[in-house]
Design a protein around this motif. Structure first.
Motif, mmCIF file in Angstrom:
data_model
loop_
_atom_site.group_PDB
_atom_site.id
_atom_site.type_symbol
_atom_site.label_atom_id
_atom_site.label_comp_id
_atom_site.label_asym_id
_atom_site.label_seq_id
_atom_site.Cartn_x
_atom_site.Cartn_y
_atom_site.Cartn_z
ATOM 1 N N GLY A 118 31.840 34.218 -1.878
ATOM 2 C CA GLY A 118 33.258 34.797 -1.939
ATOM 3 C C GLY A 118 33.624 36.070 -1.119
ATOM 4 O O GLY A 118 34.706 36.816 -1.459
ATOM 5 N N TRP A 145 36.683 35.177 -10.629
ATOM 6 C CA TRP A 145 36.258 34.291 -9.836
ATOM 7 C C TRP A 145 35.107 33.162 -10.043
ATOM 8 O O TRP A 145 34.090 33.796 -10.920
ATOM 9 C CB TRP A 145 36.062 34.633 -8.287
ATOM 10 C CG TRP A 145 37.267 35.212 -7.488
ATOM 11 C CD1 TRP A 145 38.490 35.554 -8.194
ATOM 12 C CD2 TRP A 145 37.180 35.743 -6.304
ATOM 13 N NE1 TRP A 145 39.144 36.289 -7.155
ATOM 14 C CE2 TRP A 145 38.505 36.327 -6.206
ATOM 15 C CE3 TRP A 145 36.297 35.872 -5.209
ATOM 16 C CZ2 TRP A 145 38.869 37.040 -4.885
ATOM 17 C CZ3 TRP A 145 36.633 36.466 -3.978
ATOM 18 C CH2 TRP A 145 37.905 36.961 -3.864
ATOM 19 N N PRO A 153 31.738 31.327 -6.080
ATOM 20 C CA PRO A 153 32.964 31.446 -5.387
ATOM 21 C C PRO A 153 32.588 31.420 -3.843
ATOM 22 O O PRO A 153 31.580 31.930 -3.342
ATOM 23 C CB PRO A 153 33.758 32.508 -5.918
ATOM 24 C CG PRO A 153 32.923 32.968 -7.232
ATOM 25 C CD PRO A 153 31.477 32.715 -6.977
ATOM 26 N N SER A 173 37.837 29.198 -3.832
ATOM 27 C CA SER A 173 37.527 28.277 -4.928
ATOM 28 C C SER A 173 36.314 28.983 -5.784
ATOM 29 O O SER A 173 35.285 28.958 -5.323
ATOM 30 C CB SER A 173 36.986 26.971 -4.442
ATOM 31 O OG SER A 173 37.819 26.061 -3.936
ATOM 32 N N CYS A 174 36.658 29.076 -6.914
ATOM 33 C CA CYS A 174 38.003 29.285 -7.743
ATOM 34 C C CYS A 174 38.359 30.646 -7.875
ATOM 35 O O CYS A 174 37.703 31.338 -8.443
ATOM 36 C CB CYS A 174 37.849 28.698 -9.209
ATOM 37 S SG CYS A 174 37.198 26.875 -9.053
ATOM 38 N N GLY A 175 39.449 30.972 -7.294
ATOM 39 C CA GLY A 175 39.855 32.414 -7.036
ATOM 40 C C GLY A 175 41.008 32.519 -6.403
ATOM 41 O O GLY A 175 41.848 33.844 -6.289
ATOM 42 N N ASP A 211 41.688 27.243 -8.453
ATOM 43 C CA ASP A 211 41.029 26.157 -7.562
ATOM 44 C C ASP A 211 41.757 25.563 -6.344
ATOM 45 O O ASP A 211 41.955 24.374 -6.576
ATOM 46 C CB ASP A 211 40.021 25.038 -8.188
ATOM 47 C CG ASP A 211 38.871 24.663 -7.332
ATOM 48 O OD1 ASP A 211 38.977 24.968 -6.151
ATOM 49 O OD2 ASP A 211 38.128 23.864 -7.704
#
Length: 364
Positions: A118, A145, A153, A173-175, A211
């Motif tokens: 992420g 996230w 993430p 994904s997912c954030g 997402d």
């Protein structure tokens, strides 16, 4: 017009070339046998970049300069040491480079990299060094996230605004979706209107857990963005300030989306069966295209397999060239198809490639 395309696969980087009026798969391969997670051709200087994910040996980055047949290994993004008193559950270790994009034409040498777990990284020297964008990494919402497809993430979409190179939208994904307008110094969460139906009702509108499978921007109409979300398709007309849901035929579930470079109302999607099956609807491959901003769709099947087909198109498995009519699509089971007329008809490039992670045309 684009005259070359790239397929990043589980077993190396394959290339297509346009010669004598037709697209042909080249004989040569790069990194044969190694997983290539992303590829980028930089129109500013003609360099090509390949991201490798070598498992035990970690993530690697390579660059091939314009006019050269050889690749040089360059630096990879690296996370700083995790503070001993940190309450962050994330492992501050690079797992994979999931997205790679060039900065604006007024920023020679600038590259952006989205990674698992992420983090967003920026390079000012063509990938010879990287810096973590700490303003996004330190955003309090990042702790919300979640993994989407991976255990952690990941940033998979990076959209630089052609009007302003300091304006960049990224998707997680997912954030959700995040926008900077000052080159990464500060960020705004931009997921208003998206709905995470996999969450309890009271949390479905929360922006930091959306997402967004893939977000793309129209180059000529930069305020027009399209999002293939886990829970459907969304469109924005105001640079992600708000999102409107759009319903497509067959299925609004999928991973990939491509937008016409000059017409923000025209976009293509690869519908699939949600959620656990993740195969084409009725085992027949199709592409949904809208030419009016999502008010209506055409379902295109010409040349695509219509029986016993279980090909899934990943987030980066669908691309449109700068002419707005040449498309390349490839799948997790090694199928690759190319269209020269906006998706009306597809020619089979191969059905026996390794699993394809990403496809791209060379940039004009």
């Amino acid at each position: 017009m684009a005259d070359r395309a790239y397929l990043a696969t589980r077993k190396g980087l394959f290339e297509l070339a346009y010669r004598n009026g037709e697209w042909q798969l080249e004989e040569g391969k790069s990194f044969f046998g190694d997983p290539v997670s992303m590829v980028l051709h930089d129109a500013r200087d003609g360099a090509t970049y390949a991201c490798l994910n070598l498992g035990h040996f970690g993530a690697k980055l390579h660059r091939r300069d314009a006019g050269s047949d050889s690749w040089s290994e360059i630096a990879v993004p690296a996370y700083p040491p995790k503070p001993e008193d940190s309450t962050d559950p994330a492992d501050w270790t690079l797992k994979q480079v999931w997205a790679l994009e060039a900065g604006g034409p007024d920023q020679p040498g600038v590259l952006w990299a989205g990674t698992l777990p992420g983090g967003l990284f920026r390079s000012n020297d063509r990938g010879d060094s990287w810096q973590l964008v700490e303003s996004l990494w330190n955003a309090p919402e990042r702790l919300q996230w979640m993994g989407g497809g991976y255990d952690v993430p990941g940033i998979h979409s990076i959209c630089v605004d052609p009007r302003d190179s300091n304006s960049v939208l990224v998707a997680v994904s997912c954030g959700g979706a995040w926008l900077t307008q000052d080159g990464g110094a500060s960020w705004q969460l931009r997921a208003s209107g998206m709905k995470a139906r996999y969450m309890p009702p009271e949390m479905q509108d929360a922006g930091a857990i959306q997402d967004a499978h893939r977000i793309v921007r129209c180059a000529a109409e930069p305020d027009m963005l399209w999002c293939q979300h886990h829970c459907g398709i969304w469109r924005s007309r105001d640079n992600a300030a708000s999102w409107e849901e759009v319903t497509a035929p067959l299925s609004s579930f999928g991973f990939a989306v491509a937008v016409h470079p000059r017409d923000g109302n025209t976009a293509w999607f690869a519908p699939a069966v949600a959620d656990q099956q993740r195969v084409p609807v009725d085992a027949a491959l199709a592409v949904n295209r809208t030419s009016d901003g999502g008010a209506s769709f055409s379902t295109l099947r010409g040349g695509l397999p219509q029986e016993h087909c279980y090909d899934l198109v990943y987030r980066h498995g669908l691309a449109v060239a700068d002419d707005g009519k040449t498309l390349l699509m490839a799948s997790t089971t090694g199928g690759a198809w190319l269209s020269t007329n906006g998706g009306e008809h597809w020619q089979t490039i191969s059905t026996t490639l390794p699993p394809v992670y990403a496809v791209r045309f060379n940039a004009a």
